[in-house]
Design a protein around this motif. Structure first.
Motif, short mmCIF file in Angstrom:
data_model
loop_
_atom_site.label_atom_id
_atom_site.label_comp_id
_atom_site.label_asym_id
_atom_site.label_seq_id
_atom_site.Cartn_x
_atom_site.Cartn_y
_atom_site.Cartn_z
N LEU A 12 12.35 -2.67 7.60
CA LEU A 12 11.49 -2.97 6.54
C LEU A 12 10.49 -3.79 6.79
CD1 LEU A 12 10.99 -3.26 3.25
CD2 LEU A 12 12.44 -5.01 3.28
N ILE A 13 11.02 -4.86 7.72
CA ILE A 13 9.93 -5.70 8.31
C ILE A 13 8.81 -4.85 9.15
CG2 ILE A 13 9.81 -7.78 9.81
CD1 ILE A 13 12.79 -8.76 8.73
N LEU A 14 9.42 -4.17 9.87
CA LEU A 14 8.43 -3.66 10.97
C LEU A 14 7.44 -2.57 9.96
CD1 LEU A 14 10.77 -2.13 13.84
CD2 LEU A 14 9.40 -4.39 13.70
N ASP A 15 8.13 -2.12 9.15
CA ASP A 15 6.78 -1.15 8.25
C ASP A 15 6.13 -2.09 7.55
OD1 ASP A 15 8.60 1.12 8.97
OD2 ASP A 15 9.74 1.19 7.16
N ILE A 16 6.52 -3.29 7.02
CA ILE A 16 5.58 -4.03 6.19
C ILE A 16 4.37 -4.52 7.08
CG2 ILE A 16 5.26 -6.34 4.97
CD1 ILE A 16 8.21 -5.64 3.91
N ALA A 17 4.96 -5.07 8.37
CA ALA A 17 4.11 -5.60 9.38
C ALA A 17 2.74 -4.40 9.51
CB ALA A 17 4.59 -5.85 10.78
N GLU A 18 3.50 -3.24 9.86
CA GLU A 18 2.31 -2.14 10.35
C GLU A 18 1.57 -2.06 9.17
OE1 GLU A 18 3.63 1.43 12.43
OE2 GLU A 18 5.59 0.64 12.55
N ASN A 28 -5.09 -11.55 11.47
CA ASN A 28 -5.01 -12.10 10.14
C ASN A 28 -3.69 -11.70 9.24
OD1 ASN A 28 -7.60 -12.93 10.10
ND2 ASN A 28 -8.47 -11.10 9.60
N THR A 29 -2.78 -11.07 10.21
CA THR A 29 -1.35 -10.78 9.35
C THR A 29 -0.43 -11.80 9.96
OG1 THR A 29 -1.78 -8.34 9.41
CG2 THR A 29 0.51 -9.16 9.65
N THR A 30 0.20 -12.66 9.18
CA THR A 30 1.06 -13.63 9.47
C THR A 30 2.43 -13.37 9.12
OG1 THR A 30 0.99 -14.76 7.13
CG2 THR A 30 -0.75 -15.40 8.83
N LEU A 31 3.56 -14.22 9.62
CA LEU A 31 4.91 -13.90 9.31
C LEU A 31 5.07 -14.11 7.72
CD1 LEU A 31 6.92 -15.21 12.54
CD2 LEU A 31 6.24 -12.97 11.87
N GLN A 32 4.35 -15.03 7.37
CA GLN A 32 4.49 -15.38 5.87
C GLN A 32 3.87 -14.25 4.88
OE1 GLN A 32 5.81 -18.51 4.71
NE2 GLN A 32 6.15 -16.95 2.92
N ASP A 33 2.88 -13.57 5.31
CA ASP A 33 2.39 -12.64 4.62
C ASP A 33 3.54 -11.50 4.37
OD1 ASP A 33 -0.12 -13.56 4.41
OD2 ASP A 33 -0.74 -12.65 6.20
N ILE A 34 4.06 -11.19 5.66
CA ILE A 34 5.15 -10.20 5.77
C ILE A 34 6.42 -10.54 5.03
CG2 ILE A 34 6.67 -9.09 7.54
CD1 ILE A 34 4.41 -9.56 9.67
N ALA A 35 6.74 -11.55 5.10
CA ALA A 35 8.01 -12.20 4.39
C ALA A 35 7.55 -12.11 2.68
CB ALA A 35 8.06 -13.70 4.69
N ASP A 36 6.54 -12.48 2.16
CA ASP A 36 6.03 -12.30 0.93
C ASP A 36 6.02 -10.96 0.52
OD1 ASP A 36 5.62 -15.17 1.10
OD2 ASP A 36 3.51 -14.97 1.00
N GLN A 37 5.42 -9.96 1.14
CA GLN A 37 5.36 -8.48 0.86
C GLN A 37 6.85 -7.88 0.69
OE1 GLN A 37 2.84 -6.12 0.76
NE2 GLN A 37 1.19 -7.76 0.20
N GLY A 38 7.74 -8.26 1.72
CA GLY A 38 8.94 -8.05 1.55
C GLY A 38 10.07 -8.76 0.63
N GLY A 39 9.56 -9.76 -0.16
CA GLY A 39 10.61 -10.54 -1.07
C GLY A 39 11.37 -11.09 0.04
#
Length: 201
Positions: A12-18, A28-39
């Motif tokens: 899930l994390i990899l998919d959101i990051a992609e 412009n992609t941050t770990l916080q962005d990825i966390a927020d998108q994945g809840g």
């Protein structure tokens, strides 16, 4: 980049990051962005990786693993159904073509990491990606030899290194020469056949 089992949470994390990389780019992609998108919390991501760069390295590794799985499945299908071995070779040609596409997250990550190769941690990620890519390609060539599709005299290690050069060149070509367009699938397919000394199958 370390060996990790891709479980559903990590996938899930990899998919959101992609997805975010394609929308915003790597910088412009941050770990916080990825966390927020994945809840998720950032801590959930740090359970798997120490940094954004390491996460990007995992995406590269997962892409190699996926290609390897598809290739081996295609070979198995060709053998069990006694059909042409064209399928596995076409699959590799399509994969090479996809890597030259600017809308491919793996290509964007590769270029992003390459631009920071002077950082030791990133150099290590890239070196591992290269070594894994060579190792997998060698194994594909050896499988082709076992099934009498690739001539026995082909040096698997040298051929694998040449494929790495071609693959990396395709990834960079898209970045520096957008006007020239992509190398068509059929041309890549012919190149793969020629490089391996295979007559059209």
């Amino acid at each position: 980049m370390t060996e990790k089992t891709i479980n559903p949470s990590l996938q899930l994390i990899l998919d959101i990051a992609e997805k975010l990389i394609l929308e915003r780019g790597c910088r412009n992609t941050t770990l916080q962005d990825i966390a927020d998108q994945g809840g998720l919390t950032k801590g959930a991501i740090y359970h798997y990786v120490k940094s954004k760069d390491e996460l990007f390295g995992l995406i590269l590794e997962a892409g190699l693993q996926q290609t390897n799985r598809r290739f081996m499945e295609s070979v198995s299908d060709s053998v069990s159904q006694k059909t042409s071995s064209r399928g596995p070779i076409e699959l590799l040609a399509r994969r090479l073509h996809a890597l030259s596409d600017g809308s491919n997250a793996i290509g964007l990550i590769f270029i992003y990491l390459l631009s920071q190769k002077d950082k030791p941690a990133i150099a290590e990620i890239l070196n591992r990606y290269y070594a894994t890519s060579i190792q997998m390609t060698q194994s594909w060539i050896e499988v082709g030899k076992q099934h009498k599709v690739i001539p026995e005299q082909v040096d698997a290690e040298k051929a694998a290194k040449m494929f790495a050069i071609f693959k990396n060149g395709l990834q960079i070509q898209n970045l520096v020469s957008l006007e020239s367009g992509h190398v068509p699938d059929d041309e890549i397919y012919v190149f793969v056949l020629s490089a391996l000394g295979i007559k059209d199958v």
